[in-house]
Design a protein around this motif. Structure first.
Motif, PDB file in Angstrom:
ATOM      1  N   VAL A 126      85.969  24.562  37.146  1.00 13.74           N
ATOM      2  CA  VAL A 126      85.525  23.465  37.647  1.00 13.74           C
ATOM      3  C   VAL A 126      84.506  22.795  37.030  1.00 13.74           C
ATOM      4  O   VAL A 126      84.392  21.401  37.102  1.00 13.74           O
ATOM      5  CB  VAL A 126      84.784  24.250  39.018  1.00 13.74           C
ATOM      6  N   ILE A 127      83.863  23.551  36.052  1.00  8.96           N
ATOM      7  CA  ILE A 127      82.879  22.830  35.067  1.00  8.96           C
ATOM      8  C   ILE A 127      83.527  21.727  34.357  1.00  8.96           C
ATOM      9  O   ILE A 127      83.141  20.313  34.117  1.00  8.96           O
ATOM     10  CB  ILE A 127      82.109  23.802  34.312  1.00  8.96           C
ATOM     11  N   ARG A 128      84.559  22.247  33.834  1.00  7.31           N
ATOM     12  CA  ARG A 128      85.457  21.277  33.079  1.00  7.31           C
ATOM     13  C   ARG A 128      85.938  19.930  33.724  1.00  7.31           C
ATOM     14  O   ARG A 128      86.034  19.073  33.231  1.00  7.31           O
ATOM     15  CB  ARG A 128      86.661  21.863  32.390  1.00  7.31           C
ATOM     16  N   LEU A 129      86.529  20.382  34.822  1.00  7.92           N
ATOM     17  CA  LEU A 129      86.982  19.176  35.756  1.00  7.92           C
ATOM     18  C   LEU A 129      85.926  18.228  36.124  1.00  7.92           C
ATOM     19  O   LEU A 129      86.174  17.110  35.929  1.00  7.92           O
ATOM     20  CB  LEU A 129      87.745  19.827  36.842  1.00  7.92           C
ATOM     21  N   VAL A 130      84.765  18.636  36.380  1.00 11.49           N
ATOM     22  CA  VAL A 130      83.713  17.834  36.703  1.00 11.49           C
ATOM     23  C   VAL A 130      83.117  17.073  35.829  1.00 11.49           C
ATOM     24  O   VAL A 130      82.890  15.905  35.717  1.00 11.49           O
ATOM     25  CB  VAL A 130      82.575  18.593  37.328  1.00 11.49           C
ATOM     26  N   MET A 131      83.069  17.645  34.616  1.00 15.95           N
ATOM     27  CA  MET A 131      82.865  16.788  33.400  1.00 15.95           C
ATOM     28  C   MET A 131      83.757  15.764  32.813  1.00 15.95           C
ATOM     29  O   MET A 131      83.475  14.838  32.310  1.00 15.95           O
ATOM     30  CB  MET A 131      82.700  17.958  32.014  1.00 15.95           C
ATOM     31  N   LYS A 132      84.989  16.091  33.388  1.00 14.02           N
ATOM     32  CA  LYS A 132      86.075  15.077  33.087  1.00 14.02           C
ATOM     33  C   LYS A 132      85.932  13.855  33.916  1.00 14.02           C
ATOM     34  O   LYS A 132      86.162  12.838  33.671  1.00 14.02           O
ATOM     35  CB  LYS A 132      87.442  15.755  33.202  1.00 14.02           C
ATOM     36  N   VAL A 133      85.965  14.254  35.234  1.00 11.53           N
ATOM     37  CA  VAL A 133      86.044  13.038  36.254  1.00 11.53           C
ATOM     38  C   VAL A 133      84.552  12.425  36.694  1.00 11.53           C
ATOM     39  O   VAL A 133      84.392  11.196  37.141  1.00 11.53           O
ATOM     40  CB  VAL A 133      86.634  13.469  37.573  1.00 11.53           C
ATOM     41  N   ASN A 134      83.442  13.224  36.596  1.00 12.12           N
ATOM     42  CA  ASN A 134      82.319  12.801  36.906  1.00 12.12           C
ATOM     43  C   ASN A 134      81.160  13.385  36.065  1.00 12.12           C
ATOM     44  O   ASN A 134      80.453  14.394  36.812  1.00 12.12           O
ATOM     45  CB  ASN A 134      81.904  13.153  38.484  1.00 12.12           C
ATOM     46  N   PRO A 135      81.022  12.923  35.062  1.00 13.20           N
ATOM     47  CA  PRO A 135      79.971  13.651  33.992  1.00 13.20           C
ATOM     48  C   PRO A 135      78.256  13.582  34.469  1.00 13.20           C
ATOM     49  O   PRO A 135      77.754  14.411  33.980  1.00 13.20           O
ATOM     50  CB  PRO A 135      80.143  13.169  32.765  1.00 13.20           C
ATOM     51  N   GLU A 136      78.315  12.723  35.441  1.00 16.26           N
ATOM     52  CA  GLU A 136      76.733  12.447  35.842  1.00 16.26           C
ATOM     53  C   GLU A 136      76.524  13.515  36.886  1.00 16.26           C
ATOM     54  O   GLU A 136      75.444  13.559  37.341  1.00 16.26           O
ATOM     55  CB  GLU A 136      76.534  10.971  36.293  1.00 16.26           C
ATOM     56  N   ALA A 137      77.440  13.877  37.615  1.00 11.75           N
ATOM     57  CA  ALA A 137      77.218  15.101  38.775  1.00 11.75           C
ATOM     58  C   ALA A 137      76.382  16.170  38.405  1.00 11.75           C
ATOM     59  O   ALA A 137      76.574  16.699  37.080  1.00 11.75           O
ATOM     60  CB  ALA A 137      78.550  15.375  39.347  1.00 11.75           C
ATOM     61  N   VAL A 138      75.461  16.501  39.081  1.00 13.81           N
ATOM     62  CA  VAL A 138      74.636  17.539  38.870  1.00 13.81           C
ATOM     63  C   VAL A 138      75.409  18.767  39.333  1.00 13.81           C
ATOM     64  O   VAL A 138      75.692  18.746  40.639  1.00 13.81           O
ATOM     65  CB  VAL A 138      73.355  17.761  39.640  1.00 13.81           C
ATOM     66  N   MET A 139      75.922  19.903  38.721  1.00 15.72           N
ATOM     67  CA  MET A 139      76.487  21.054  38.968  1.00 15.72           C
ATOM     68  C   MET A 139      75.429  22.223  39.323  1.00 15.72           C
ATOM     69  O   MET A 139      74.529  22.372  38.735  1.00 15.72           O
ATOM     70  CB  MET A 139      77.635  21.378  37.988  1.00 15.72           C
ATOM     71  N   VAL A 140      75.696  23.036  40.340  1.00 14.66           N
ATOM     72  CA  VAL A 140      74.683  23.933  40.954  1.00 14.66           C
ATOM     73  C   VAL A 140      75.680  25.482  40.916  1.00 14.66           C
ATOM     74  O   VAL A 140      76.557  25.547  41.798  1.00 14.66           O
ATOM     75  CB  VAL A 140      73.903  23.613  42.317  1.00 14.66           C
ATOM     76  N   ILE A 141      75.277  26.245  40.070  1.00 14.20           N
ATOM     77  CA  ILE A 141      76.104  27.405  40.037  1.00 14.20           C
ATOM     78  C   ILE A 141      75.621  28.669  40.889  1.00 14.20           C
ATOM     79  O   ILE A 141      74.368  28.607  41.080  1.00 14.20           O
ATOM     80  CB  ILE A 141      76.136  27.889  38.473  1.00 14.20           C
ATOM     81  N   LYS A 142      76.489  28.849  41.774  1.00  8.67           N
ATOM     82  CA  LYS A 142      75.878  29.977  42.777  1.00  8.67           C
ATOM     83  C   LYS A 142      76.195  31.681  42.129  1.00  8.67           C
ATOM     84  O   LYS A 142      75.700  32.451  42.617  1.00  8.67           O
ATOM     85  CB  LYS A 142      76.618  29.711  44.109  1.00  8.67           C
ATOM     86  N   SER A 143      77.178  31.549  41.347  1.00 11.78           N
ATOM     87  CA  SER A 143      77.829  32.881  40.777  1.00 11.78           C
ATOM     88  C   SER A 143      76.812  33.550  39.926  1.00 11.78           C
ATOM     89  O   SER A 143      76.098  32.803  39.255  1.00 11.78           O
ATOM     90  CB  SER A 143      79.128  32.897  40.131  1.00 11.78           C
ATOM     91  N   THR A 144      76.351  34.544  39.984  1.00 18.13           N
ATOM     92  CA  THR A 144      75.387  35.325  39.424  1.00 18.13           C
ATOM     93  C   THR A 144      75.575  36.168  38.065  1.00 18.13           C
ATOM     94  O   THR A 144      76.075  37.482  38.543  1.00 18.13           O
ATOM     95  CB  THR A 144      74.328  36.244  40.268  1.00 18.13           C
ATOM     96  N   ILE A 145      75.420  35.700  37.053  1.00 20.87           N
ATOM     97  CA  ILE A 145      75.623  36.741  35.816  1.00 20.87           C
ATOM     98  C   ILE A 145      74.419  36.360  34.968  1.00 20.87           C
ATOM     99  O   ILE A 145      74.318  35.244  34.565  1.00 20.87           O
ATOM    100  CB  ILE A 145      76.989  36.574  35.099  1.00 20.87           C
ATOM    101  N   VAL A 146      73.750  37.367  34.632  1.00 21.92           N
ATOM    102  CA  VAL A 146      72.283  36.893  33.812  1.00 21.92           C
ATOM    103  C   VAL A 146      72.844  36.328  32.300  1.00 21.92           C
ATOM    104  O   VAL A 146      73.667  36.975  31.586  1.00 21.92           O
ATOM    105  CB  VAL A 146      71.575  38.242  33.698  1.00 21.92           C
ATOM    106  N   GLY A 147      72.373  35.144  32.067  1.00 16.67           N
ATOM    107  CA  GLY A 147      72.519  34.791  30.866  1.00 16.67           C
ATOM    108  C   GLY A 147      73.683  33.589  30.927  1.00 16.67           C
ATOM    109  O   GLY A 147      73.878  32.901  29.873  1.00 16.67           O
TER     110      GLY A 147
END
Length: 222
Positions: free
Chosen positions: A106-127
């Motif tokens: 998802v991150i790669r696709l968002v960076m490709k089509v809309n690099p200005e969008a703010v992505m909010v990660i909900k999945s929890t893995i420390v670091g």
């Protein structure tokens, strides 16, 4: 960033985390839920819940929500102000690691089509948030843990115990985005005066991990 009144929000994943937040935010904003399973997308567009959750079922059936579902992530992300990533991070016990490939796709696709969008990660893995920001050289990623119960996910979004957003406290734009996202969660909730905290990425991830650990020890499964 646009005024709060009308934001375009995409939610990647329609499990109990993704669908509950999609329903919550679609009370006031246009939300597009993205999934890879056609049957789930079809049910949501028919105002039916693909998961068992009384409040989600009730809100889909009875509320005037600005919510659509799609298989086309590229189109959904292209016009989004926020992309909330609630894709699975399944644990592989044989290899002893969490599979983050769905989140990173998802991150790669968002960076490709809309690099200005703010992505909010909900999945929890420390670091993970800090490492993925560095891996993809992408500043537009923040983290917000969920404190939800299966089958009670929307209820827990409507009456949250607290809201936590992890951001880069040195990045003025990202701090503003974190406050905007917290406002969106407050706006959709029924509960008022919700305790809201802003902190660094890894601190926020640790809060979620500690909460999980406490619940597991305080209420062990039989």
């Amino acid at each position: 960033m646009k005024a709060f009144e009308k934001l375009n929000i995409a939610v990647a994943g329609t499990g109990y985390v993704g669908l509950s937040i999609a329903v919550l935010l679609s009370q006031h904003h246009h939300v597009t839920a993205v999934d890879i399973v056609p049957e789930k997308v079809e049910l949501i567009n028919q105002k039916k819940s693909p998961i068992q959750d009384d409040y989600i079922e009730k809100y889909l059936a009875e509320k005037d929500l600005n919510l659509t579902a799609t298989l086309d992530g590229e189109t959904a992300y292209r016009d989004a102000d926020f992309v909330i990533i609630a894709a699975p991070t399944n644990y592989d016990s044989r290899k002893n690691f969490f599979d983050t490939s769905a989140v990173e796709a998802v991150i790669r696709l968002v960076m490709k089509v809309n690099p200005e969008a703010v992505m909010v990660i909900k999945s929890t893995i420390v670091g993970f948030t800090a490492s993925v920001r560095e891996k993809y050289q992408c500043r537009n990623i923040i983290f917000s843990p969920e404190f939800l119960r299966e089958s009670k996910a929307l209820y827990d979004n409507l009456y949250p115990s607290r809201i936590i957003v992890g951001t880069d406290m040195q990045d003025e734009r990202l701090v503003e985005a974190a406050h905007t996202f917290a406002y969106l969660l407050q706006e959709g909730a029924v509960k008022e005066n919700i305790d809201t905290l802003f902190m660094g990425f890894t601190e926020a991830e640790a809060v979620k991990l500690f909460a999980n650990t406490y619940l597991a020890s305080a209420f062990p499964s039989s």
